[in-house]
Design an enzyme around this catalytic site. Structure first.
Site, PDB file in Angstrom:
ATOM      1  N   THR A 231      30.720  31.769  46.330  1.00 24.68           N
ATOM      2  CA  THR A 231      31.512  30.551  46.112  1.00 24.68           C
ATOM      3  C   THR A 231      30.532  29.389  46.063  1.00 24.68           C
ATOM      4  OG1 THR A 231      33.510  31.360  47.142  1.00 24.68           O
ATOM      5  CG2 THR A 231      33.131  28.985  47.307  1.00 24.68           C
ATOM      6  N   GLY A 261      42.668  31.262  48.207  1.00 28.26           N
ATOM      7  CA  GLY A 261      41.941  30.951  49.444  1.00 28.26           C
ATOM      8  C   GLY A 261      41.880  29.460  49.709  1.00 28.26           C
ATOM      9  N   GLY A 285      38.608  32.621  53.516  1.00 16.21           N
ATOM     10  CA  GLY A 285      39.523  31.552  53.150  1.00 16.21           C
ATOM     11  C   GLY A 285      40.756  31.416  54.016  1.00 16.21           C
TER      12      GLY A 285
HETATM   13  N1  ASP Z   1      36.480  30.755  50.611  1.00 13.11           N
HETATM   14  C1  ASP Z   1      36.615  31.576  49.440  1.00 13.11           C
HETATM   15  C2  ASP Z   1      38.003  32.174  49.420  1.00 13.11           C
HETATM   16  O1  ASP Z   1      38.497  32.544  50.471  1.00 13.11           O
HETATM   17  C3  ASP Z   1      35.621  32.663  49.364  1.00 13.11           C
HETATM   18  C4  ASP Z   1      34.200  32.279  49.681  1.00 13.11           C
HETATM   19  O2  ASP Z   1      33.930  31.179  50.105  1.00 13.11           O
HETATM   20  O3  ASP Z   1      33.310  33.116  49.505  1.00 13.11           O
HETATM   21  O4  ASP Z   1      38.563  32.323  48.361  1.00 13.11           O
END
Ligand code: ASP
Length: 379
Positions: A231, A261, A285
């Site tokens: 991300t 997320g 998330g």
């Molecule tokens: N926070 C992101 C999600 O939950 C994933 C990530 O940060 O790697 O979609």
């Protein structure tokens, strides 16, 4: 040329313009360079501007990284970082810097955003992004996109060209068409490594489901989702003292049922407020949503007078206690940069006091500025 078109052209030129020349010796700045620098440094070559990015958090261990792979990540992070910083240096707004840096990472297959997005359980890619302007507290967010090459640009258009804050799925893509945003076929998002990750995840899931019912334990979040890091996010403080933040992601491998997320949730994955700080988060998330991470950090600063680093560590510890891992990057209104993360690593970069990029990956370098152990107590 319409204003938007000319802005997009400017951003595209900025990305091209930075080029390999800037990937100087500083590209391989070591962890100790980061440790030496204190987070309270505000006396940089360009005192007003600050820029920080991340490329995801997770179990990133030195032992599992090849030198070639590490080089690739460092090069991509450096280019993204200096693309955004270059805009700020020329006097551009933080929102432009964020959009350009994130677009660069969305176009790279290395990151779980745009081109390199992970696969859903159905074998599709569903992309989420958000952006926030700390001056106006305006925000834009998009989720569940299947054909948008650069979700961060669409999020920005939602903020600037509509009266809404969040758009999802087909409706968001209709809006994108109206705005002249670049759409791509679903096949654009195919990468072999992400496809293999989905297969691994499905096999592990099947194995678990085969276990006798009474032996089945409640699945942890980590077991439910293979964490494919990557991300991306960016936070900027521009020459006018405006803070801005943005985040873009493909979410979690094997996600189901239109799962969304924290990344496109304003206040969870992204937040910016000129009276406190700008934040972009990455991690599990569900836990970041439940902890309203980004806004919680800002609120601790606003209502309790905590410093950025202290507030960030408190909130990341709170997420950890709930069972979630991940981290944040942030800049406060006075230009202090902070990282805080509970995962084994986080791809991240910031521009140091000398205007040069500092790229860090592993856990041990997290302790730049205040040591974590001391910073847990309110200032
Ligand atoms: N926070 C992101 C999600 O939950 C994933 C990530 O940060 O790697 O979609």
């Amino acid at each position: 040329m319409k204003q938007d078109e000319s802005r997009r052209k400017f951003l595209a030129d900025s990305i091209k313009g930075f080029g390999a020349a800037a990937l100087s010796a500083h590209l391989y700045a070591t962890a100790s360079d980061g440790v030496k620098e204190t987070r309270t440094e505000t006396n940089s070559a360009d005192p007003k501007i600050r820029f920080v990015i991340h490329g995801g958090a997770g179990t990133i261990l030195r032992s599992q990284m090849t030198p070639e792979r590490e080089k690739e990540y460092r090069a991509a992070l450096t280019e993204a970082l200096m693309t955004g910083y270059g805009i700020l240096k020329k006097g551009g707004p933080g929102l432009d810097a964020i959009e350009a840096a994130i677009r660069f990472m969305e176009d790279s297959p290395l990151f779980n955003a745009g081109k390199g997005a992970v696969f859903t359980s159905a074998g599709t890619n569903e992309l989420d992004a958000s952006i926030m302007d700390g001056k106006t507290l305006k925000a834009g967010a998009v989720a569940g996109l299947k054909h948008i090459k650069n979700p961060i640009s669409l999020a920005r258009l939602v903020m600037e060209k509509s009266k809404h804050v969040m758009m999802v799925s087909l409706g968001a893509e209709e809006f994108a068409k109206e705005q002249g945003i670049e759409l791509v076929p679903e096949s654009y998002f195919y990468t072999e490594s992400r496809w293999k990750a989905l297969q691994r995840e499905k096999a592990a899931e099947e194995e678990k489901n085969k276990a006798p019912k009474d032996k089945k334990q409640e699945k942890s979040h980590a077991e439910l989702f293979e964490h494919e890091y990557g991300t991306v996010g960016a936070v900027a403080l521009d020459k006018d003292g405006n803070l801005a933040a943005g985040t873009s992601t493909g979410g979690m491998t094997n996600k189901k049922w239109g799962r969304v997320g924290d990344s496109p949730i304003i206040g969870a994955g992204t937040y910016a407020n000129n009276s406190t700080c700008g934040i972009s988060a990455t991690g599990d998330g569900e836990f970041f949503i439940r902890s309203v991470v980004a806004h919680d950090i800002s609120a601790l600063m606003e209502y309790k007078g905590l410093s950025l680093k202290v507030a960030a560590d408190l909130v990341i510890d709170k997420v950890k206690k709930l069972g979630g891992k991940g981290g944040i990057i942030a800049i406060d209104k006075d230009g202090h940069i902070a990282y805080s993360f509970s995962s084994e690593g986080m791809y991240r970069g910031r521009v140091g006091a000398d205007g040069q990029p500092i790229i860090e990956i592993y856990e041990e370098t997290e302790r730049f500025g205040e040591p974590r152990s001391q910073s847990k107590k309110p200032a």
